[in-house]
Design an enzyme around this catalytic site. Structure first.
Site, short mmCIF file in Angstrom:
data_model
loop_
_atom_site.label_atom_id
_atom_site.label_comp_id
_atom_site.label_asym_id
_atom_site.label_seq_id
_atom_site.Cartn_x
_atom_site.Cartn_y
_atom_site.Cartn_z
N ASP A 282 0.87 -1.17 0.00
CA ASP A 282 0.00 0.00 0.00
C ASP A 282 0.91 1.23 0.00
O ASP A 282 2.14 1.13 0.07
CB ASP A 282 -0.95 -0.04 1.21
CG ASP A 282 -2.21 0.76 0.97
OD1 ASP A 282 -3.22 0.49 1.61
OD2 ASP A 282 -2.16 1.67 0.12
C1 GLC Z 1 -4.36 4.17 -0.21
C2 GLC Z 1 -5.25 3.05 0.19
C3 GLC Z 1 -5.41 1.97 -0.85
C4 GLC Z 1 -5.34 2.60 -2.23
C5 GLC Z 1 -3.93 3.14 -2.41
C6 GLC Z 1 -3.76 3.82 -3.77
O1 GLC Z 1 -3.57 4.61 0.86
O2 GLC Z 1 -4.98 2.41 1.43
O3 GLC Z 1 -6.66 1.33 -0.62
O4 GLC Z 1 -5.63 1.63 -3.23
O5 GLC Z 1 -3.57 4.05 -1.38
O6 GLC Z 1 -4.57 4.94 -3.84
#
Ligand code: GLC
Length: 731
Positions: A282
């Site tokens: 993430d």
């Molecule tokens: C965010 C979220 C994740 C998302 C990613 C890209 O922090 O936790 O769910 O897909 O970043 O935006």
């Protein structure tokens, strides 16, 4: 190098797509730094300078070299086909190996056309509806150059204080899994890439919904047994449906952050489940291993993630900055790097990017709008839940309707994770007028204003309620601000804001029936206003067709068919709240309240509205439950009658309870559900089969087991009601 030159030549003539042999040749021709760049995913703004995409995590300088950007593997946070084409064209000119960029985005509940938030979709108890909506979103996304979506979010969600429950399939493992699988099938599933399909990245692996106290990013303390038994089915279902990527979650599992958790990513995901797709972090999660306290510095963080098997680093650059030294020092083997790059290249190959790096972008035929809006409308109609109705609904078109509250006439009805243009969203007022409500008076409709440190609030508009005193019925469109749900949006209170509660009281004091319509991304604490309302509708965040769907439901042109995918609390103090809890050794019996049992002094254990609950204009009765062994499992047969004078759709739910097992089992577990449409007075026998697997669970040895014994079988309208039968199952 000859092979690479040939690959490039054939590629330039548009002749090839890469076989495994060519992928191997490509890997061998790449420098280590180029491989590390392929394993890095950054916001498009780092490539475009001008891009002003919204980040969902900490922003900071990444200190990249120009050649790192030239060899980057994938991007996120761009918007629109023109950006995508420009990025890909320049990349293919500058990347020495001409490896196409992968374009990833968060399509969570629609792209250009927004349908209800996933938690609302789950309330439809209609997985094919989710599949259709995701297929529609994939068509829109491919036209903007998207190759992969960070969806479905399959985090089991049992604590409404956590803002991200809006993105999930709710509290039940079976329903959550059914919707995760349906989303993947809709995006593109096992049928593989096509001109209008996208790959799915299931997230957040794993157990993110178990964040302690509902506080986002917080520690998760789940036993492995509960994690495997209750929280894993959603991710597994998405992978079984064809998800090509897994996103590791921010949280710790067994005190080790998922991003560095070898048990989770290697032993379970890769070895036991046989997942050979791509694992991505993430946002910035590798750098955050230092904050977690499991890495002294970014270099060690990179090492931990590499050794855990993370292939792509999202929005941090530890692989690029420390990968070469880690390999040179032997702390990480080149083979591990090659394995990661191979999985990434195979994903790009599977998506057809080597064959057509501009897939989906080629002069996209404009998708007709009507089918997409129809899909959004149908989804919204099927996801709004009727929680209370003392007979005031359906409304009469001729009625003099008062309309108050911050959601009376706003287009902010998408919820989070919806960057689409809302200018054509149908507001509540629009919907009512188009539906023919000729006498609508709007008052006390001030907007929710946000301020740091408290939830959004409306002005005190009690004095304006007098303008509605002559109305026949008053609609109070209330709820939470759409930007106070989703990521980084945890709350300690679940009540409507004080001025909204006061508004409902003032409207109720006018002596006319009040219909509360609640717009929220989570179950709210509605106890304080329930008695003041003649009817309550949980609208969630319904998307583009919010007003049209709501109006047709309120006027009875459509019936409410949705049922709750999350329990609604009497008090936030009950959190985490879910129906599938173990009985404990001292279960509380409302019929025989004792002191020394598992209970609260100041609140019932029961939810205000249970999982699976929802009213319709039609009404249904159950009888004649029978359970018989069949095909290694059990056939459950029940008779459902439509006892009303209008046709309607009931969601028949079948639950089991394993009365005595080697581990304490939930007092009820949803194992099957079916929607049945019945004419007025119609009686139908509904038969649902529970396969042998429905009676298995994760035992003390952390593997699925079946244990002979006595089972209770329930069939009914929700997790708290229904007919009961028992059956003893042998081996
Ligand atoms: C965010 C979220 C994740 C998302 C990613 C890209 O922090 O936790 O769910 O897909 O970043 O935006």
């Amino acid at each position: 190098m000859a092979c690479n030159a040939r690959i490039r030549a054939e590629f330039e003539q548009g002749e090839i797509f890469l076989s495994n042999v060519e992928i191997e040749a490509l890997i061998q021709s790449m420098t280590l730094r180029e491989k590390l760049a392929q394993m890095t995913q950054l916001s498009a703004q780092f490539l475009m300078r001008s891009h002003t995409g919204t980040l969902t995590g900490p922003e900071r300088a990444l200190n990249l070299l120009p050649q790192d950007l030239r060899s980057l593997g994938s991007v996120l946070y761009w918007h629109g086909a023109e950006d995508a084409r420009a990025l890909q064209e320049r990349h293919l000119r500058e990347d020495p190996h001409r490896i196409p960029l992968l374009f990833a985005a968060d399509i969570i509940h629609g792209y250009d056309t927004i349908y209800p938030i996933p938690l609302a979709m789950a309330c439809s108890f209609d997985p094919p509806l989710m599949k259709d909506a995701c297929a529609m979103a994939a068509r829109e996304g491919t036209a903007a150059g998207i190759h992969l979506t960070f969806s479905p979010m399959a985090d089991l969600s049992r604590d409404a204080r956590w803002g991200r429950v809006m993105e999930s399939g709710g509290e039940d493992p079976v329903l959550n899994a059914a919707f995760a699988a349906a989303a993947v099938e809709g995006y593109g599933g096992p049928a593989g890439p096509g001109p209008h399909t996208i790959a799915a990245c299931v997230k957040h692996f794993a157990g993110y919904g178990g964040a302690q106290a509902g506080r986002d990013y917080n520690t998760v303390e789940l036993s492995r047994g509960t994690l495997l038994d209750q929280y894993m089915p959603g991710y597994r279902a998405a992978l079984d449906a064809g998800a090509a990527m897994v996103m590791a979650s921010f949280n710790t599992i067994d005190r080790v952050p998922a991003t560095a958790n070898r048990w989770l990513l290697r032993d379970l995901l890769r070895e036991q489940w046989g997942f050979d797709g791509v694992i991505i972090t993430d946002f910035n999660a590798i750098e955050e291993l230092v904050a977690h306290g499991v890495a002294e510095d970014s270099a060690q963080a990179a090492e931990l993630a590499l050794r855990a098997g993370v292939d792509i680093e999202m929005m941090s650059t530890t692989y690029l900055h420390y990968g070469e030294a880690l390999v040179a020092s032997g702390r990480v083997e080149m083979a591990a790097i090659d394995d990661a790059v191979r999985r990434i290249l195979r994903l790009k190959e599977k998506l057809g990017l080597f064959e057509d790096p501009y897939r989906g972008l080629a002069a996209p035929r404009p998708l007709p709008v009507a089918p997409r809006r129809a899909c959004a409308y149908k989804s919204a109609v099927r996801s709004m839940v009727l929680l209370k109705n003392d007979g005031v609904l359906p409304l009469r078109k001729e009625a003099a309707l008062g309309l108050a509250g911050p959601f009376a006439d706003t287009k902010q009805v998408f919820g989070e994770w919806a960057a689409a243009d809302n200018s054509t969203a149908v507001t509540v007022l629009d919907g009512l007028r188009v539906a023919g409500m000729a006498h609508v008076t709007v008052a006390a409709a001030g907007a929710l204003e946000r301020a740091e440190g408290r939830i959004a609030e409306i002005p005190d508009q009690r004095a304006e309620c007098a303008a509605l005193a002559d109305c026949d019925v008053i609609l109070a469109a209330v709820g939470e601000h759409q930007n106070e749900t989703g990521e980084a949006a945890s709350r300690t209170s679940l009540r409507l804001s004080p001025n909204q509660e006061a508004l409902i009281a003032a409207l109720s004091a006018l002596g006319k029936p009040v219909v509360a319509v609640v717009f929220s991304g989570r179950p709210l604490e509605l106890s304080p206003v329930l008695e003041q309302c003649a009817a309550v509708v949980q609208a969630w965040f319904p998307g583009h067709e919010a007003g049209s769907a709501l109006a047709d439901l309120l006027l009875g042109r459509e019936d409410f068919t949705a049922r709750l995918a999350m329990s609604f609390p009497r008090s936030v103090g009950q959190m985490p709240l879910y129906y599938g809890q173990a009985a404990t050794g001292r279960p509380f019996d409302e019929a025989d309240p004792q002191k020394y049992v598992s209970r609260y002094l100041d609140c019932s254990n029961r939810p205000l509205f249970p999982f699976g609950y929802g009213l319709s204009y039609a009404a249904f009765a159950y009888d004649g439950l029978s359970v018989t062994p069949a095909g290694g499992g059990v056939d459950v047969t029940v008779t459902v009658r439509n006892t009303s004078d209008r046709a309607g759709t009931e969601t028949v739910q079948v639950y089991i309870h394993d009365v005595a097992a080697s581990v304490a089992r939930p007092v009820r577990e949803l194992k099957a559900f079916a929607k049945v449409h019945l004419a007025p007075g119609q009686v139908q026998q509904v038969r649902l089969h529970l396969p042998h697997e429905a009676f298995c669970f994760i035992g003390q040895e952390l593997v699925p087991v079946f244990e002979p014994g006595l089972f209770e079988i329930y069939a009914g309208p929700n997790a708290a009601e229904g007919l009961r039968a028992t059956i003893r199952l042998d081996a």
